[in-house]
Write a protein that holds these residues in place. Structure first.
Motif, mmCIF file in Angstrom:
data_model
loop_
_atom_site.group_PDB
_atom_site.id
_atom_site.type_symbol
_atom_site.label_atom_id
_atom_site.label_comp_id
_atom_site.label_asym_id
_atom_site.label_seq_id
_atom_site.Cartn_x
_atom_site.Cartn_y
_atom_site.Cartn_z
ATOM 1 N N VAL A 414 0.851 -1.182 0.000
ATOM 2 C CA VAL A 414 0.000 0.000 0.000
ATOM 3 C C VAL A 414 0.891 1.238 0.000
ATOM 4 N N SER A 415 0.522 2.235 -0.773
ATOM 5 C CA SER A 415 1.317 3.456 -0.875
ATOM 6 C C SER A 415 1.468 4.130 0.484
ATOM 7 N N ASP A 416 2.635 4.713 0.701
ATOM 8 C CA ASP A 416 2.903 5.387 1.971
ATOM 9 C C ASP A 416 3.499 6.769 1.742
ATOM 10 N N ILE A 417 3.133 7.410 0.623
ATOM 11 C CA ILE A 417 3.720 8.703 0.269
ATOM 12 C C ILE A 417 3.481 9.731 1.362
ATOM 13 N N HIS A 418 2.312 9.666 2.004
ATOM 14 C CA HIS A 418 1.967 10.677 3.014
ATOM 15 C C HIS A 418 2.900 10.629 4.220
ATOM 16 N N HIS A 419 3.562 9.490 4.449
ATOM 17 C CA HIS A 419 4.515 9.422 5.554
ATOM 18 C C HIS A 419 5.834 10.121 5.219
ATOM 19 N N GLN A 420 5.991 10.527 3.973
ATOM 20 C CA GLN A 420 7.183 11.270 3.565
ATOM 21 C C GLN A 420 6.948 12.785 3.596
ATOM 22 N N GLU A 421 5.746 13.193 3.974
ATOM 23 C CA GLU A 421 5.376 14.604 3.912
ATOM 24 C C GLU A 421 4.693 15.050 5.199
ATOM 25 N N LEU A 422 4.767 16.339 5.487
ATOM 26 C CA LEU A 422 3.935 16.956 6.502
ATOM 27 C C LEU A 422 2.701 17.538 5.813
#
Length: 547
Positions: A414-422
């Motif tokens: 599952v994508s986890d792009i949001h954990h790389q951003e605030l």
């Protein structure tokens, strides 16, 4: 740069449709684009330009990272892509150095000892005043631990950060404090002295929140023209331009808010306070007490007296039956017979007053969705994203296993792009996805009953909501995410959520069950359905923006 989404190579279209932010994500796409460019062909020039811009964007998202700056300089030597004012700053960041031994810092970070970590970083800054590595670590700790006074003090004392980047970071601090007027001033200066697309997008979001929608739309349009591959900007622009970002309308028909709880009396009290203060148009609240042994029964009794017995119903069980069974129990309650919709709400989720109207707007925009979900952030630090729209990636990654368990190969991830951003507004849009968080989500009751209950094999908790969504995605029925509804969640992510070995083991086992419940071919069908829904949605919105 012109992007033909249907003609892009899958190595690029798939990750780009998931998101256009996150340093690690952007670096991977830059590598893929430049690799495709190296193969030649009619699209080589496009892939070269795209790869260069993706690498630049990756540095912009973590502007004090010397490693990414070094990659950008290496590319610039082969293909000059950086304007002189940008090149000078990238050189400064790359040349600031990086310590060889970071073991002590890593131990501090793992323990999340904020005071001790900042003291150590301050000592290192005094020893090595030109090393931006320590500044980048201070920013990471400060933003994720909401230490904004410390960040401001650090920026005041730090003489090594290039002036345009310091303006940008000061804007970030003001943004995190919700002082958007001050953020606009800093971002304006950063964008003028260092014209980076990320600076313009940061400025657009701050301008929008400060109340100047026309200027924000103009800034987003300019950014979208420069980076037509960044789906986050495109979706944000669409929703603001069409008014979807401010649409608040109650769902049609009657409905009910459903909660299940176990030994969280304090959080439950606050969650019910939020629900009682929200615009629910007289709709019911039903709470299942999963055998709590704390003050939960007293909290529920008090709230039933406040709300009224005709509006709030309590179901008390003698023991904890787990999340899937609790959800199934609630969906079968006779009081729901005349309900058109139901919303499952966590007992530690704090809802804004317009939560139901935000869901209603998403339901109106996407009436055929399987479910509707929202953006979830950390309650203690709302800049930290816990959940947004989730999308499917291919499997193949070998998972680390608990002690005495064999690792296995994923059939999907599952994508986890949001954990790389605030949370700088990158995920404030509405669109279909593969899954929405089970923390706060809504269904049409008819759809919920037809779709079937939550799988008891995922008891007592973890991934029953994800499996429930994927079951629909397999047959082309997509959940829909709305980032215009932001819910704060009392449960923290990270180290604090992984301290219980039993909980970790259960989550690991449940993920294994989910990985093996469907065949690899079925997961590929789900991934393709997710991708197709995202592309169709984007193309419709691009047509609207062009009209």
């Amino acid at each position: 740069m012109i992007i033909d989404w249907k003609a892009l190579a899958p190595e690029l279209s798939r990750p780009l449709l998931k998101g256009g932010v996150g340093k690690v994500h952007l670096l991977g796409m830059a590598d893929a684009a430049l690799g495709l460019a190296g193969k030649g062909g009619p699209a080589a020039a496009l892939y070269t330009e795209l790869g260069c811009d993706l690498l630049l964007a990756a540095w912009e998202h973590d502007c004090l990272d010397g490693n990414t700056a070094g990659q950008l300089l290496a590319l610039h030597r082969i293909r000059p892509v950086l304007r002189p004012e940008v090149l000078a700053v990238v050189y400064a960041v790359h040349g600031s150095g990086k310590p060889e031994n970071q073991s002590y810092l890593n131990r501090l970070l793992q323990k999340r000892e904020t005071d001790k970590t900042f003291r150590f970083l301050e000592q290192q800054r005094e020893k090595e005043p030109g090393a931006l590595f320590w500044s980048s670590q201070a920013l990471m700790v400060g933003f994720y631990e909401a230490e904004y006074d410390r960040l401001a003090a650090w920026l005041h004392a730090d003489t090594a950060i290039p002036a345009p980047l310091k303006e940008r970071i000061m804007g970030d601090v003001a943004f995190a404090r919700e002082d958007y007027a001050t953020a606009v001033s800093h971002y304006d200066r950063a964008a003028r002295s260092l014209p980076l697309v990320t600076h313009s997008v940061r400025l657009a979001e701050a301008v929008y929140r400060a109340g100047d929608k026309p200027r924000a739309v103009a800034l987003w349009k300019a950014a979208a023209a420069q980076r037509p591959w960044c789906i986050n900007t495109l979706l944000r622009l669409h929703d603001v331009a069409t008014g979807l970002d401010t649409d608040v309308r109650l769902p049609e028909g009657r409905g009910a808010a459903l909660l299940y709880t176990w030994n969280k009396a304090e959080y439950l009290d606050r969650a019910l306070e939020c629900i009682a203060a929200s615009d629910m148009d007289g709709n019911r609240v039903i709470v299942l007490d999963n055998g709590s042994t704390d003050a939960t029964p007293d909290v529920l009794k008090a709230w039933r007296e406040r709300m009224g017995r005709d509006r709030m119903e309590i179901v008390s069980l003698p023991l904890n039956v787990g999340a899937p069974a609790a959800r199934n129990w609630l969906m079968q309650i006779k009081a729901l017979a005349d309900c058109r919709w139901v919303a499952y709400l966590d007992d530690d989720a704090m809802l804004p007053p317009d939560w139901l109207g935000r869901f209603g707007a998403a339901m109106h925009a996407y009436p055929d969705a399987l479910a509707w979900g929202c953006k979830v952030v950390d309650h203690g630090n709302p800049m930290v994203l816990q959940a947004v729209d989730l999308h499917l990636d291919e499997g193949g990654e070998v998972l680390p296993a608990p002690e005495r368990m064999e690792p296995y190969t994923r059939r999907f991830s599952v994508s986890d792009i949001h954990h790389q951003e605030l949370d700088f507004g990158w995920f404030d849009y509405v669109r279909p996805c593969a899954s929405v968080t089970g923390c706060t989500h809504m269904y049409l009751r008819e759809t919920l009953v037809e779709h079937g209950g939550f799988d008891l094999r995922f008891s007592p908790s973890q991934y029953d909501d994800l499996e429930h969504d994927l079951r629909g995605v397999l047959h082309g029925r997509m959940p829909v995410y709305t980032g215009h509804l932001r819910v704060t969640h009392m449960k923290r992510t990270g180290k604090a959520a992984r301290t219980d070995s039993g909980e970790f083991g259960n989550a690991y086992a449940n993920m294994y069950k989910l990985q093996m419940k469907y065949t690899a071919a079925e997961f590929e069908t789900m991934r393709c359905n997710d991708e197709a829904a995202g592309q169709t949605d984007l193309l419709v919105k691009l047509l609207h923006l062009d009209s």
